[in-house]
Design a protein around this motif. Structure first.
Motif, PDB file in Angstrom:
ATOM      1  N   LEU A  91       5.438  -6.872  -2.485  1.00 21.43           N
ATOM      2  CA  LEU A  91       5.118  -8.124  -3.178  1.00 21.43           C
ATOM      3  C   LEU A  91       5.955  -9.267  -2.626  1.00 21.43           C
ATOM      4  O   LEU A  91       5.468 -10.381  -2.419  1.00 21.43           O
ATOM      5  CB  LEU A  91       5.416  -7.994  -4.670  1.00 21.43           C
ATOM      6  N   TYR A  92       7.224  -8.968  -2.411  1.00 20.52           N
ATOM      7  CA  TYR A  92       8.131  -9.947  -1.829  1.00 20.52           C
ATOM      8  C   TYR A  92       7.527 -10.509  -0.547  1.00 20.52           C
ATOM      9  O   TYR A  92       7.427 -11.715  -0.347  1.00 20.52           O
ATOM     10  CB  TYR A  92       9.475  -9.261  -1.551  1.00 20.52           C
ATOM     11  N   SER A  93       7.116  -9.575   0.298  1.00 15.87           N
ATOM     12  CA  SER A  93       6.580  -9.965   1.597  1.00 15.87           C
ATOM     13  C   SER A  93       5.295 -10.774   1.446  1.00 15.87           C
ATOM     14  O   SER A  93       5.110 -11.801   2.103  1.00 15.87           O
ATOM     15  CB  SER A  93       6.340  -8.686   2.395  1.00 15.87           C
ATOM     16  N   VAL A 130      -0.097  -9.467   5.119  1.00 20.06           N
ATOM     17  CA  VAL A 130      -0.844  -8.292   5.577  1.00 20.06           C
ATOM     18  C   VAL A 130       0.053  -7.053   5.489  1.00 20.06           C
ATOM     19  O   VAL A 130      -0.366  -5.995   5.002  1.00 20.06           O
ATOM     20  CB  VAL A 130      -1.336  -8.492   7.024  1.00 20.06           C
ATOM     21  N   TYR A 131       1.305  -7.199   5.922  1.00 18.89           N
ATOM     22  CA  TYR A 131       2.252  -6.092   5.846  1.00 18.89           C
ATOM     23  C   TYR A 131       2.395  -5.610   4.404  1.00 18.89           C
ATOM     24  O   TYR A 131       2.294  -4.420   4.109  1.00 18.89           O
ATOM     25  CB  TYR A 131       3.601  -6.548   6.391  1.00 18.89           C
ATOM     26  N   GLY A 132       2.587  -6.561   3.494  1.00 19.72           N
ATOM     27  CA  GLY A 132       2.762  -6.203   2.087  1.00 19.72           C
ATOM     28  C   GLY A 132       1.532  -5.506   1.529  1.00 19.72           C
ATOM     29  O   GLY A 132       1.637  -4.495   0.830  1.00 19.72           O
ATOM     30  N   LEU A 133       0.349  -6.016   1.892  1.00 22.76           N
ATOM     31  CA  LEU A 133      -0.874  -5.409   1.367  1.00 22.76           C
ATOM     32  C   LEU A 133      -1.061  -4.003   1.934  1.00 22.76           C
ATOM     33  O   LEU A 133      -1.484  -3.091   1.212  1.00 22.76           O
ATOM     34  CB  LEU A 133      -2.083  -6.301   1.699  1.00 22.76           C
ATOM     35  N   LEU A 134      -0.742  -3.828   3.214  1.00 24.79           N
ATOM     36  CA  LEU A 134      -0.837  -2.482   3.798  1.00 24.79           C
ATOM     37  C   LEU A 134       0.082  -1.518   3.059  1.00 24.79           C
ATOM     38  O   LEU A 134      -0.272  -0.379   2.759  1.00 24.79           O
ATOM     39  CB  LEU A 134      -0.450  -2.517   5.285  1.00 24.79           C
ATOM     40  N   LEU A 135       1.289  -2.021   2.749  1.00 29.18           N
ATOM     41  CA  LEU A 135       2.267  -1.191   2.052  1.00 29.18           C
ATOM     42  C   LEU A 135       1.735  -0.818   0.658  1.00 29.18           C
ATOM     43  O   LEU A 135       1.800   0.355   0.253  1.00 29.18           O
ATOM     44  CB  LEU A 135       3.566  -1.981   1.935  1.00 29.18           C
ATOM     45  N   ILE A 136       1.182  -1.805  -0.041  1.00 31.02           N
ATOM     46  CA  ILE A 136       0.636  -1.528  -1.374  1.00 31.02           C
ATOM     47  C   ILE A 136      -0.501  -0.523  -1.265  1.00 31.02           C
ATOM     48  O   ILE A 136      -0.594   0.441  -2.034  1.00 31.02           O
ATOM     49  CB  ILE A 136       0.152  -2.839  -2.044  1.00 31.02           C
ATOM     50  N   ALA A 137      -1.363  -0.724  -0.250  1.00 24.15           N
ATOM     51  CA  ALA A 137      -2.498   0.186  -0.066  1.00 24.15           C
ATOM     52  C   ALA A 137      -1.999   1.616   0.141  1.00 24.15           C
ATOM     53  O   ALA A 137      -2.532   2.566  -0.437  1.00 24.15           O
ATOM     54  CB  ALA A 137      -3.333  -0.267   1.127  1.00 24.15           C
ATOM     55  N   ILE A 138      -0.965   1.773   0.952  1.00 23.07           N
ATOM     56  CA  ILE A 138      -0.442   3.116   1.217  1.00 23.07           C
ATOM     57  C   ILE A 138       0.079   3.756  -0.060  1.00 23.07           C
ATOM     58  O   ILE A 138      -0.190   4.933  -0.339  1.00 23.07           O
ATOM     59  CB  ILE A 138       0.659   3.054   2.295  1.00 23.07           C
ATOM     60  N   ILE A 139       0.803   2.976  -0.861  1.00 22.60           N
ATOM     61  CA  ILE A 139       1.338   3.544  -2.105  1.00 22.60           C
ATOM     62  C   ILE A 139       0.199   3.896  -3.075  1.00 22.60           C
ATOM     63  O   ILE A 139       0.267   4.880  -3.802  1.00 22.60           O
ATOM     64  CB  ILE A 139       2.345   2.570  -2.766  1.00 22.60           C
ATOM     65  N   TYR A 140      -0.872   3.082  -3.057  1.00 19.42           N
ATOM     66  CA  TYR A 140      -2.017   3.402  -3.919  1.00 19.42           C
ATOM     67  C   TYR A 140      -2.655   4.724  -3.515  1.00 19.42           C
ATOM     68  O   TYR A 140      -2.980   5.553  -4.353  1.00 19.42           O
ATOM     69  CB  TYR A 140      -3.067   2.292  -3.837  1.00 19.42           C
ATOM     70  N   VAL A 141      -2.847   4.878  -2.197  1.00 20.72           N
ATOM     71  CA  VAL A 141      -3.512   6.087  -1.717  1.00 20.72           C
ATOM     72  C   VAL A 141      -2.594   7.295  -1.859  1.00 20.72           C
ATOM     73  O   VAL A 141      -3.013   8.373  -2.244  1.00 20.72           O
ATOM     74  CB  VAL A 141      -3.944   5.898  -0.251  1.00 20.72           C
ATOM     75  N   MET A 142      -1.318   7.077  -1.532  1.00 23.69           N
ATOM     76  CA  MET A 142      -0.365   8.185  -1.569  1.00 23.69           C
ATOM     77  C   MET A 142       0.848   7.783  -2.404  1.00 23.69           C
ATOM     78  O   MET A 142       1.875   7.402  -1.850  1.00 23.69           O
ATOM     79  CB  MET A 142       0.102   8.537  -0.150  1.00 23.69           C
ATOM     80  N   PRO A 143       0.755   7.857  -3.727  1.00 23.45           N
ATOM     81  CA  PRO A 143       1.867   7.375  -4.563  1.00 23.45           C
ATOM     82  C   PRO A 143       3.188   8.083  -4.272  1.00 23.45           C
ATOM     83  O   PRO A 143       4.252   7.520  -4.477  1.00 23.45           O
ATOM     84  CB  PRO A 143       1.405   7.683  -5.986  1.00 23.45           C
ATOM     85  N   SER A 144       3.127   9.312  -3.778  1.00 24.49           N
ATOM     86  CA  SER A 144       4.378  10.005  -3.459  1.00 24.49           C
ATOM     87  C   SER A 144       4.609  10.063  -1.961  1.00 24.49           C
ATOM     88  O   SER A 144       5.287  10.958  -1.471  1.00 24.49           O
ATOM     89  CB  SER A 144       4.349  11.421  -4.025  1.00 24.49           C
TER      90      SER A 144
END
Lengths: 292, 347
Positions: free
Chosen positions: A101-103, B317-331
């Motif tokens: 979110l920060y990013s 874009v980096y942040g959204l990719l990161l969020i997407a990864i956590i959504y798909v693979m929460p662990s």
């Protein structure tokens, strides 16, 4: 002695910034039980919204009010949209979402309003306060607003049913649910309030440090430090912690020779860590005893 | 924040072949049989061995960097995943490792191979000493203490009294080592194999450690410190040692990183790097050692991908990719692999 007094005063005036932020940090910590790395960026984004409104000719206090409301809604929206779907994910995954979110917020602000430094108006003016050049009327106003906010929060959490419900939801979610509190909405409310307080902090800080997408990075760190020093469970402690961090930082920069301005932050942090080693829950925090 | 909740590998209790009470100690796809795991390992190793012959030098360099990050994340995983301690200060240990290698090579003329054990030992001692006061701190408080370490590191490296050794803001340039014994490899390829060897040794040590008595003690502390203490585990010693060991891994990674990048400077070792390790740890899977490699790759490649998608909005874009990864693979990848393994077995 004169120098010491002046440095303490200067420390208090920068400490007011940290105290403001520390209050927002504690707010969200009460609601979600961890530190939000994106808090500073949320505040920065809110401040940009206020700036945009003022640029468009909206009067200051109206812009202030609109920004607080918009930030509150934004905070609730972030909780509902981003965190609700993964509420059972491990804690560290949530921390990573904060970083994401920060990013996102930082990059969006840079994209919309670019990275040039903007000045932000102050409602209190910038004339010297009490004839001292070290603390301006704006900084005096900032201290006053922070303390006023603290009082409001105290009343809210102690005397309103929503405030009590929020505390219950944070302290013991399972039992709170059993007595009919909608725990997940309380969390969302916590996010909203933290975002609103953050936006007030941002608007108060912006006249001092100027407005740009990276303005909050170091302030948030000091805010964290202040909140942790004062105790994350105590809003009053956090505000005091914020002031203390400002003073410690200033005194360390002045009186420890090799250090200089560059090492101010690390020194302040070291002092805080030392305090924490002796008072692990912060100066005013509640010591949590867990049953085995 | 209690860090022991976030481990991923609690789901296979009662599954472990030897009936051990701590199945988290089984690394590498916790449920696969050891034979299958060995085959997967050998296939991956074979791929890793032939890759440099097929790829451009720059890609080989990137893969080497990925492995270096993976080693650092491995170190962080030992601390966070297996001992439940949280650190934002690993950029400091990485920096110490890197500077140790640079100073030894450039000021003392020591061969690069020998800088690794020295960097490891120095970081172990520093980590152990830092771990002692940190014993009293938990969760966010520990995060703040380690954060102080990360914030101070670049500033300390720039201090003028140390400038003779550290080169101040300028940093130190390192000569890239050639392949030894007249091997027909260029420098990048050689460093790739060298890092691979070091990485495999460290990985095997880590897997053995977490399945050993020591590893079980570390996990017992993570899961319930009070119970561990009453069982006779010396929690202070183990927690400080875990910090030291974790620092050792990260320090060796730092030394390797300095050698392959051929350059160290204070501003490469900021809080951003520590946060990067943390992100890598989580996307790889907390408490699952092979995840480190995925984490390392994420750390290196995803920012570049984001940059490629949109220059102006690369952070978003980096942040959204990161969020997407956590959504798909929460662990992280660990949970994902676990789910696939379960599916294949028809559970």
């Amino acid at each position: 002695m004169e120098l010491l007094f002046q440095q303490i005063l200067a420390g208090i005036s920068t400490g007011a910034i940290y105290a403001c932020m520390a209050l927002a940090v504690v707010m969200i910590y009460q609601a979600i039980d961890h530190l939000n790395f994106a808090q500073g960026e949320m505040a920065m984004f809110s401040t940009f919204i206020a700036w945009q409104l003022i640029e468009k000719g909206v009067p200051y206090w109206l812009a202030f009010l609109i920004t607080v409301v918009v930030s509150f809604i934004g905070g609730v929206a972030i909780e509902r949209i981003v965190f609700k779907p993964i509420e059972h994910a491990p804690v560290l995954s949530h921390v990573v979402i904060f970083i994401a979110l920060y990013s996102v917020i930082n990059s969006m602000a840079g994209f919309i309003w670019d990275f040039t430094v903007k000045s932000f108006p102050s409602p209190f003016g910038s004339s010297p306060l009490f004839g001292s050049t070290l603390i301006s009327s704006h900084q005096g106003g900032m201290v006053a607003v922070t303390l006023g906010l603290l009082l409001l929060l105290y009343l809210f959490f102690s005397y309103t049913s929503v405030g009590l419900a929020m505390r219950a939801a944070a302290a013991n979610p399972a039992s709170a649910r059993l007595v009919g509190i909608r725990v997940s909405w309380m969390t969302a409310l916590g996010w909203g309030m933290a975002a609103a307080i953050g936006s007030i902090a941002g608007m108060l800080i912006a006249p001092v440090v100027f407005l740009e997408p990276n303005m909050m990075i170091s302030i948030l760190l000091y805010g964290f430090a202040g909140a942790v020093l004062g105790g994350l469970t105590s809003p009053g402690g956090a505000v005091l912690g914020g002031f203390a961090v400002g003073v410690i930082e200033n005194l360390a920069g002045t009186y420890i020779p090799v250090i200089g301005a560059e090492l101010k932050l690390p020194i302040a942090l070291v002092v805080i860590v030392v305090v924490l080693v002796f008072k692990p829950a912060g100066l005013f925090g509640r010591v949590v005893v867990s049953r085995v | 924040m209690s860090t022991h909740e976030e481990t991923v590998v609690h789901h296979d209790i009662g599954e472990s072949p030897e009936g051990e009470n701590r199945p988290i100690a089984r690394p590498a796809g916790a449920n696969t049989s050891s034979g299958a795991r060995r085959i997967i390992f050998l296939v991956l190793l074979a791929i890793a061995l032939i890759l440099p012959a097929l790829l451009k030098n720059f890609v080989v360099f990137q893969l080497t960097q990925t492995m270096v990050y993976a080693i650092a994340i491995l170190g962080l995983n030992l601390l966070t995943g297996f001992n439940g301690q949280f650190s934002l200060g690993h950029s400091a240990f990485y920096a110490v490792g890197a500077y140790t290698a640079a100073i030894m090579m450039e000021h003392m003329g020591v061969g690069y191979v020998w800088t690794l054990p020295v960097a490891g030992v120095i970081c172990f001692i520093l980590g152990f000493l830092f771990g002692l006061p940190a014993l009293r701190l938990e969760g966010v408080y520990l995060a703040l203490a380690t954060f102080a370490l990360a914030a101070a590191t670049p500033q300390i490296l720039k201090l003028s009294p140390l400038e003779h050794w550290t080169g101040g803001v300028q940093g130190i340039v390192i000569t890239k080592p050639d392949a030894p014994f007249g091997l027909p490899l260029n420098q990048d390829q050689w460093l790739y194999y060298f890092t691979l060897i070091v990485g495999i040794i460290l990985y095997i040590c880590a897997t053995n450690l977490v399945t050993s008595r020591t590893g079980r003690a570390l996990m017992a502390i993570r899961d319930n410190p009070i119970a561990a203490r009453s069982m006779g585990v010396n929690t202070s010693l183990y927690k400080a040692s875990a910090f030291g060991l974790s620092a050792l891994y990260t320090g060796i990674a730092g030394a390797l990183g300095a050698i392959i990048v051929q350059f160290v400077a204070p501003d490469s070792f900021t809080l951003t790097l520590s946060i990067g390790f943390l992100v890598g740890l989580v996307v790889g899977g907390v408490g699952w050692l092979p995840g480190a490699l995925f984490g390392g790759a994420f750390l290196l490649f995803v920012p570049n991908i984001a940059e490629g998608v949109s220059k102006g909005l690369s952070g978003a874009v980096y942040g959204l990719l990161l969020i997407a990864i956590i959504y798909v693979m929460p662990s992280g990848l660990a949970g994902f692999v676990q789910a696939i393994v379960n599916k294949v077995r028809g559970k």
